[in-house]
Write a protein that holds these residues in place. Structure first.
Motif, short mmCIF file in Angstrom:
data_model
loop_
_atom_site.label_atom_id
_atom_site.label_comp_id
_atom_site.label_asym_id
_atom_site.label_seq_id
_atom_site.Cartn_x
_atom_site.Cartn_y
_atom_site.Cartn_z
N PHE A 299 -19.89 1.21 -13.83
CA PHE A 299 -21.22 0.61 -13.91
C PHE A 299 -22.08 1.36 -14.90
O PHE A 299 -21.88 2.55 -15.14
CB PHE A 299 -21.90 0.65 -12.53
CG PHE A 299 -21.17 -0.14 -11.50
CD1 PHE A 299 -21.37 -1.49 -11.37
CD2 PHE A 299 -20.26 0.48 -10.66
CE1 PHE A 299 -20.68 -2.23 -10.42
CE2 PHE A 299 -19.56 -0.25 -9.70
CZ PHE A 299 -19.78 -1.61 -9.59
N GLU A 300 -23.04 0.65 -15.46
CA GLU A 300 -24.07 1.29 -16.25
C GLU A 300 -25.21 1.60 -15.29
O GLU A 300 -25.52 0.80 -14.41
CB GLU A 300 -24.57 0.37 -17.35
CG GLU A 300 -23.55 0.10 -18.42
CD GLU A 300 -24.10 -0.75 -19.53
OE1 GLU A 300 -25.33 -0.93 -19.62
OE2 GLU A 300 -23.30 -1.25 -20.30
N LEU B 101 -19.87 -5.01 -5.00
CA LEU B 101 -20.13 -4.50 -6.34
C LEU B 101 -18.86 -4.47 -7.18
O LEU B 101 -18.89 -4.78 -8.38
CB LEU B 101 -20.74 -3.09 -6.26
CG LEU B 101 -22.19 -3.04 -5.82
CD1 LEU B 101 -22.61 -1.59 -5.55
CD2 LEU B 101 -23.10 -3.68 -6.85
N MET C 227 -18.21 -7.97 -8.30
CA MET C 227 -19.17 -8.32 -9.33
C MET C 227 -18.77 -7.71 -10.67
O MET C 227 -18.83 -8.35 -11.72
CB MET C 227 -20.57 -7.84 -8.94
CG MET C 227 -21.65 -8.22 -9.92
SD MET C 227 -23.27 -7.53 -9.52
CE MET C 227 -23.50 -8.09 -7.85
N ARG C 228 -18.34 -6.45 -10.63
CA ARG C 228 -17.93 -5.77 -11.86
C ARG C 228 -16.70 -6.45 -12.46
O ARG C 228 -16.61 -6.62 -13.67
CB ARG C 228 -17.65 -4.29 -11.56
CG ARG C 228 -17.07 -3.51 -12.72
CD ARG C 228 -18.03 -3.49 -13.90
NE ARG C 228 -17.45 -2.80 -15.01
CZ ARG C 228 -16.99 -3.39 -16.10
NH1 ARG C 228 -17.03 -4.70 -16.22
NH2 ARG C 228 -16.47 -2.69 -17.08
N ASN D 299 -19.09 -9.27 -19.83
CA ASN D 299 -20.41 -8.74 -19.49
C ASN D 299 -20.30 -7.39 -18.80
O ASN D 299 -19.20 -6.94 -18.49
CB ASN D 299 -21.17 -9.73 -18.59
CG ASN D 299 -21.50 -11.00 -19.32
OD1 ASN D 299 -22.29 -10.99 -20.26
ND2 ASN D 299 -20.88 -12.09 -18.91
N ARG D 300 -21.44 -6.78 -18.58
CA ARG D 300 -21.50 -5.50 -17.89
C ARG D 300 -22.46 -5.61 -16.71
O ARG D 300 -23.29 -6.52 -16.67
CB ARG D 300 -22.00 -4.42 -18.84
CG ARG D 300 -21.08 -4.23 -20.03
CD ARG D 300 -21.65 -3.22 -20.97
NE ARG D 300 -22.90 -3.74 -21.51
CZ ARG D 300 -23.34 -3.50 -22.73
NH1 ARG D 300 -22.65 -2.76 -23.54
NH2 ARG D 300 -24.48 -3.99 -23.14
N VAL D 301 -22.36 -4.66 -15.81
CA VAL D 301 -23.27 -4.60 -14.67
C VAL D 301 -24.06 -3.30 -14.77
O VAL D 301 -23.48 -2.23 -14.90
CB VAL D 301 -22.50 -4.63 -13.32
CG1 VAL D 301 -23.46 -4.46 -12.15
CG2 VAL D 301 -21.71 -5.91 -13.19
N ARG D 302 -25.37 -3.43 -14.74
CA ARG D 302 -26.25 -2.26 -14.79
C ARG D 302 -26.94 -2.14 -13.44
O ARG D 302 -27.56 -3.09 -12.96
CB ARG D 302 -27.28 -2.42 -15.88
CG ARG D 302 -28.26 -1.25 -15.93
CD ARG D 302 -29.26 -1.40 -17.03
NE ARG D 302 -28.54 -1.32 -18.29
CZ ARG D 302 -29.05 -1.69 -19.45
NH1 ARG D 302 -30.26 -2.20 -19.51
NH2 ARG D 302 -28.35 -1.57 -20.55
N LEU D 303 -26.83 -0.98 -12.84
CA LEU D 303 -27.46 -0.73 -11.54
C LEU D 303 -28.77 0.00 -11.74
O LEU D 303 -28.84 0.98 -12.47
CB LEU D 303 -26.53 0.09 -10.64
CG LEU D 303 -25.20 -0.57 -10.30
CD1 LEU D 303 -24.36 0.37 -9.46
CD2 LEU D 303 -25.41 -1.88 -9.59
N ALA E 60 -17.77 -9.68 -14.07
CA ALA E 60 -18.50 -9.40 -15.31
C ALA E 60 -17.53 -9.03 -16.42
O ALA E 60 -17.65 -9.50 -17.55
CB ALA E 60 -19.50 -8.28 -15.08
N ARG E 61 -16.56 -8.21 -16.12
CA ARG E 61 -15.58 -7.78 -17.13
C ARG E 61 -14.80 -8.99 -17.65
O ARG E 61 -14.56 -9.10 -18.85
CB ARG E 61 -14.62 -6.76 -16.54
CG ARG E 61 -13.54 -6.33 -17.54
CD ARG E 61 -12.58 -5.37 -16.95
NE ARG E 61 -13.21 -4.05 -16.93
CZ ARG E 61 -12.69 -3.00 -16.34
NH1 ARG E 61 -11.56 -3.10 -15.69
NH2 ARG E 61 -13.30 -1.85 -16.38
#
Length: 65
Positions: free
Chosen positions: A50-51, A14, A17-18, A26-30, A21-22
């Motif tokens: 995370f969002e 995770l 992935m974050r 982009n953002r990561v929403r869980l 994305a950064r």
């Protein structure tokens, strides 16, 4: 989350992935994260990265304590 090694592998994945994305804006929403995963991300200091999609009965905007 059954085994500590597996738990840490999930957190590491995770985090990677974050970071990816950064880097691309982009953002990561869980969504549907287990309470154990949420606690583990809190303990590692990554929960704020995370969002969180609200669960049923939870207000929008973050982790409900």
């Amino acid at each position: 989350m059954d085994r500590p090694g597996t738990d840490l592998a999930v957190v590491a994945a995770l985090a990677r992935m974050r970071l990816a994305a950064r880097r691309t804006g982009n953002r990561v929403r869980l969504r549907g994260a287990t309470p154990e995963l949420r606690q583990l991300l809190e303990l590692t200091g990554l929960a704020g990265e995370f969002e969180w999609e609200p669960e049923e009965g939870e207000e929008s905007g973050g982790i409900q304590e």
